[in-house]
Design an enzyme around this catalytic site. Structure first.
Site, PDB file in Angstrom:
ATOM      1  N   GLY A 189      64.841  14.505  42.774  1.00  6.19           N
ATOM      2  CA  GLY A 189      65.646  13.391  43.259  1.00  6.19           C
ATOM      3  C   GLY A 189      64.908  12.126  43.606  1.00  6.19           C
ATOM      4  N   LYS A 239      61.983  10.616  38.903  1.00  6.14           N
ATOM      5  CA  LYS A 239      61.032  10.845  37.800  1.00  6.14           C
ATOM      6  C   LYS A 239      61.717  10.617  36.444  1.00  6.14           C
ATOM      7  CE  LYS A 239      59.964  15.098  39.073  1.00  6.14           C
ATOM      8  NZ  LYS A 239      60.780  15.237  40.311  1.00  6.14           N
ATOM      9  N   GLU A 277      58.461  17.957  31.096  1.00  3.57           N
ATOM     10  CA  GLU A 277      57.791  19.259  31.041  1.00  3.57           C
ATOM     11  C   GLU A 277      58.547  20.298  30.213  1.00  3.57           C
ATOM     12  OE1 GLU A 277      55.074  21.268  30.899  1.00  3.57           O
ATOM     13  OE2 GLU A 277      54.510  20.421  32.827  1.00  3.57           O
TER      14      GLU A 277
END
Length: 288
Positions: A77, A80, A204
């Site tokens: 949150g 990113k 990722e």
């Protein structure tokens, strides 16, 4: 008759969503002329952004040097993924600007700007169609069979594709329902390799995979990163320890920038995130 009515209702909902998209306004740019983009330093200068008057990013400033790896870490949150959306110009900063080699982001034509970025997300989009069509999706040039196979081998997906009954012509279901998460990731990596853009954005890609798939994906990622300017959202600290710079985000903006070793010593939030990751990985290893 009951099945027919259910199908009609389902089609009605899907049709409404399609027309919602078709009725949206096209992205238009106000400038009459644009500067030609040139690969170089990405520069965030006092960038702020929020949704519905709630500020997510506050006065973000950092540089990304060519041919380096920059990692972005922080709690959920803190913005990113929003940083990626700003980079790809899905949104415009409410304050501050993003520059490329000193040129403001908005002074570069939108299509040319986006052509400089490849994005591999955590939940890789797979469309209904063949594996070949999915790898070639968004590639605006002719790709030979030899190049397709070469790229697929680099992305570690050629072997599993050739084991399928129809090889590259194997039909995939909606969201790739008939292949595994690791296989979807490798198809997305092959797509990014073919695109060969100078900037690579990675959300990722190994966060939700088993250990064996993670090792394969990491090997493919290493080949993908070579010769690129890479920005990666990191959920596991262990995957970005060798990054050239790590940017730590919190709810107040950037709390630290440095290497893994520097941040472990000086940044309390990064130290806590690293400890949490380490404990989680240990618990994963001792699971029966």
């Amino acid at each position: 008759m009951s099945r027919f009515i259910t199908s009609v209702q389902s089609t009605k909902g899907a049709t409404e969503r399609i027309f919602d998209i078709l009725n949206k306004k096209e992205e238009k740019e106000k400038l009459a002329s644009f500067e030609n983009p040139s690969f170089g330093i990405l520069d965030f200068k006092n960038v702020s952004f929020g949704y519905d008057e709630k500020t997510i990013l506050k006065n973000i400033s950092f540089q990304v040097i060519p041919n380096t790896v920059t990692a972005i870490v922080g709690p959920s949150g803190v913005g990113k993924t929003t940083l990626f959306y700003l980079l790809e110009r899905f949104y415009t900063p409410t304050h501050g600007e993003i520059f490329l080699n000193g040129k403001p982001q908005l002074n570069i034509e939108l299509e040319k700007w986006r052509s400089m970025f490849s994005y591999v997300s955590q939940d890789c989009p797979i469309l209904v169609g063949t594996i070949k069509e999915n790898i070639l999706y968004g590639i605006q040039r002719k790709v030979s069979e030899e190049e397709l196979i070469k790229i697929s081998k680099l992305a570690s997906c050629h072997d599993f594709i050739t084991e399928l009954p129809n090889g590259y012509d194997t039909k995939l279901g909606e969201r790739g329902i008939n292949i595994s998460g690791g296989q979807k990731q490798r198809i997305a990596i092959a797509r990014a390799l073919l695109r060969n853009a100078p900037f690579l954005l990675l959300d990722e890609a190994t966060a939700n995979l088993d250990t064996k798939s993670e090792i394969i994906i990491k090997e493919a990622m290493d080949k993908l990163i070579y010769g690129k300017t890479t920005i990666v959202i990191a959920h596991r600290i262990s995957t970005i320890q060798n990054a050239d710079q790590i940017i730590v985000l919190d709810k107040n903006g950037i709390s630290g920038i440095g290497t893994h070793e520097q941040l472990l010593e000086k940044n309390e939030l990064y130290h806590d995130l690293a400890n949490q990751n380490h404990k989680a990985e240990i618990n994963e290893c001792v699971k029966p």
